[in-house]
Scaffold this motif. Sequence first.
Motif, mmCIF file in Angstrom:
data_model
loop_
_atom_site.group_PDB
_atom_site.id
_atom_site.type_symbol
_atom_site.label_atom_id
_atom_site.label_comp_id
_atom_site.label_asym_id
_atom_site.label_seq_id
_atom_site.Cartn_x
_atom_site.Cartn_y
_atom_site.Cartn_z
ATOM 1 N N GLU A 66 0.874 -1.327 -0.119
ATOM 2 C CA GLU A 66 -0.086 -0.099 -0.155
ATOM 3 C C GLU A 66 0.875 1.123 -0.101
ATOM 4 O O GLU A 66 1.868 1.128 -0.037
ATOM 5 N N GLU A 67 0.281 2.393 -0.178
ATOM 6 C CA GLU A 67 0.896 3.529 0.106
ATOM 7 C C GLU A 67 2.184 4.045 -1.137
ATOM 8 O O GLU A 67 2.862 4.736 -0.970
ATOM 9 N N THR A 68 1.546 3.118 -2.187
ATOM 10 C CA THR A 68 2.284 3.576 -3.600
ATOM 11 C C THR A 68 1.236 3.953 -4.551
ATOM 12 O O THR A 68 1.385 4.954 -5.303
ATOM 13 N N HIS A 69 0.083 3.345 -4.769
ATOM 14 C CA HIS A 69 -0.803 3.634 -5.870
ATOM 15 C C HIS A 69 -1.926 4.521 -5.408
ATOM 16 O O HIS A 69 -2.089 4.186 -3.771
ATOM 17 N N THR A 70 -2.199 5.638 -5.846
ATOM 18 C CA THR A 70 -3.286 6.435 -5.224
ATOM 19 C C THR A 70 -4.652 6.428 -5.988
ATOM 20 O O THR A 70 -5.655 6.938 -5.273
ATOM 21 N N ARG A 71 -4.920 5.440 -6.593
ATOM 22 C CA ARG A 71 -6.211 4.925 -7.092
ATOM 23 C C ARG A 71 -6.394 3.584 -7.235
ATOM 24 O O ARG A 71 -5.248 2.794 -6.987
ATOM 25 N N THR A 72 -7.418 3.053 -7.536
ATOM 26 C CA THR A 72 -7.669 1.607 -7.882
ATOM 27 C C THR A 72 -6.637 0.968 -8.815
ATOM 28 O O THR A 72 -5.735 1.513 -9.601
ATOM 29 N N VAL A 73 -6.014 -0.182 -8.159
ATOM 30 C CA VAL A 73 -5.165 -1.026 -8.805
ATOM 31 C C VAL A 73 -5.839 -2.012 -9.603
ATOM 32 O O VAL A 73 -6.652 -2.960 -9.267
ATOM 33 N N ARG A 74 -5.692 -1.982 -10.938
ATOM 34 C CA ARG A 74 -6.830 -2.799 -11.914
ATOM 35 C C ARG A 74 -6.193 -3.957 -12.296
ATOM 36 O O ARG A 74 -6.924 -4.893 -12.646
ATOM 37 N N SER A 75 -4.735 -4.199 -12.408
ATOM 38 C CA SER A 75 -3.953 -5.342 -12.664
ATOM 39 C C SER A 75 -2.856 -5.781 -12.280
ATOM 40 O O SER A 75 -2.102 -4.747 -11.733
ATOM 41 N N CYS A 76 -2.638 -7.076 -11.763
ATOM 42 C CA CYS A 76 -1.257 -7.656 -11.320
ATOM 43 C C CYS A 76 -0.648 -8.868 -12.222
ATOM 44 O O CYS A 76 -1.595 -9.647 -12.403
ATOM 45 N N ALA A 77 0.568 -8.846 -12.184
ATOM 46 C CA ALA A 77 1.192 -9.848 -12.972
ATOM 47 C C ALA A 77 2.610 -10.071 -12.547
ATOM 48 O O ALA A 77 3.410 -9.304 -12.269
ATOM 49 N N TRP A 78 2.760 -11.475 -12.012
ATOM 50 C CA TRP A 78 4.212 -11.777 -11.739
ATOM 51 C C TRP A 78 5.229 -12.146 -12.851
ATOM 52 O O TRP A 78 4.568 -12.530 -13.833
ATOM 53 N N SER A 79 6.307 -11.862 -12.520
ATOM 54 C CA SER A 79 7.408 -12.100 -13.759
ATOM 55 C C SER A 79 7.618 -13.622 -13.700
ATOM 56 O O SER A 79 7.148 -14.409 -12.901
#
Length: 322
Positions: A66-79
């Motif tokens: 947390e405390e990094t994005h300021t709006r909705t986090v829409r997508s995530c992906a692992w390398s």
Amino acid sequence: METSLELKEVQKLEGHTDRVWSLDWNPATGHDGIPLVFASCSGDKTVRIWEQNLSTNLFSCKATLEETHTRTVRSCAWSPTGKLLATASFDATTAIWENVGGDFECVSTLEGHENEVKSVSWNAAGTLLATCSRDKSVWIWEVQPGNEFECVSVLQGHTQDVKMVRWHPTEDILFSCSYDNNIKVWADEGDSDDWQCVQTLGEPNNGHTSTVWALSFNPSGDKMVTCSDDLTLKVWGTESIGMQSGGGFAPWRHLCTLTGYHERTIFSVHWSRGGIFASGAADDAIRLFVDDNSESQIVDASHSIKKHVTIDQTLLLAYDIG
């Protein structure tokens, strides 16, 4: 072919305080005694890391980013190695997280999109990252030493909001789908970062007639499934995986359209390693489909399984059947 599958709820995971938009399994987990790990991202502006207890097989939240994005986090992906996690946000940035001694640190922030970033995807080698946005563009980033990322191409082919980007599972070929009803195929013709649209799958070639929300590949990469606001799923195939096979790009062609299975917009589709793909829609239903190669058709195996659980369990349930 008569196929019978049963989905069962194995656990309900709570923690996010707003809509859960996306999940991704860490590919380096779930084997050799390593507990399964996945990430979830939400409208609450956070990302949660969930880990399975090998004794109970139940999952618990191990970290909240947390405390990094300021709006909705829409997508995530692992390398592919599972060492880095990319998260795309409506704040127009993509964050790169690294697991350092059990703690996740934001080691890079990718900026450039004009507004909401909708999706993020790594190529099979982990050397390229793709992002897409409501600004109608697709960006390709090259991974540099020291967790640095350089934008090597900005692709402008779509005429509306780009909903998802996905790399082919074995080739450096990129796919994007959009509010403009099209799926575009992008390839680098000549190792010079000269990325071009090599094919558009749209209504003229049996494509979708409304927003294309998601796409997914079968394990071998010779078939792709897409889902849409037009209430259909479409399966596409290619004769050859190699981009330069026979001196040119091997085009994708429409194989079949699955219709009548969902009553409202189909937002999500995912093809499992076991040959089953699952679709999730706004009608609160999950459907399972089996690719019956012997008869060259897709068989519905779901018998209208109703989803009585929240979205943050959807992939857990899909994983339970392979």
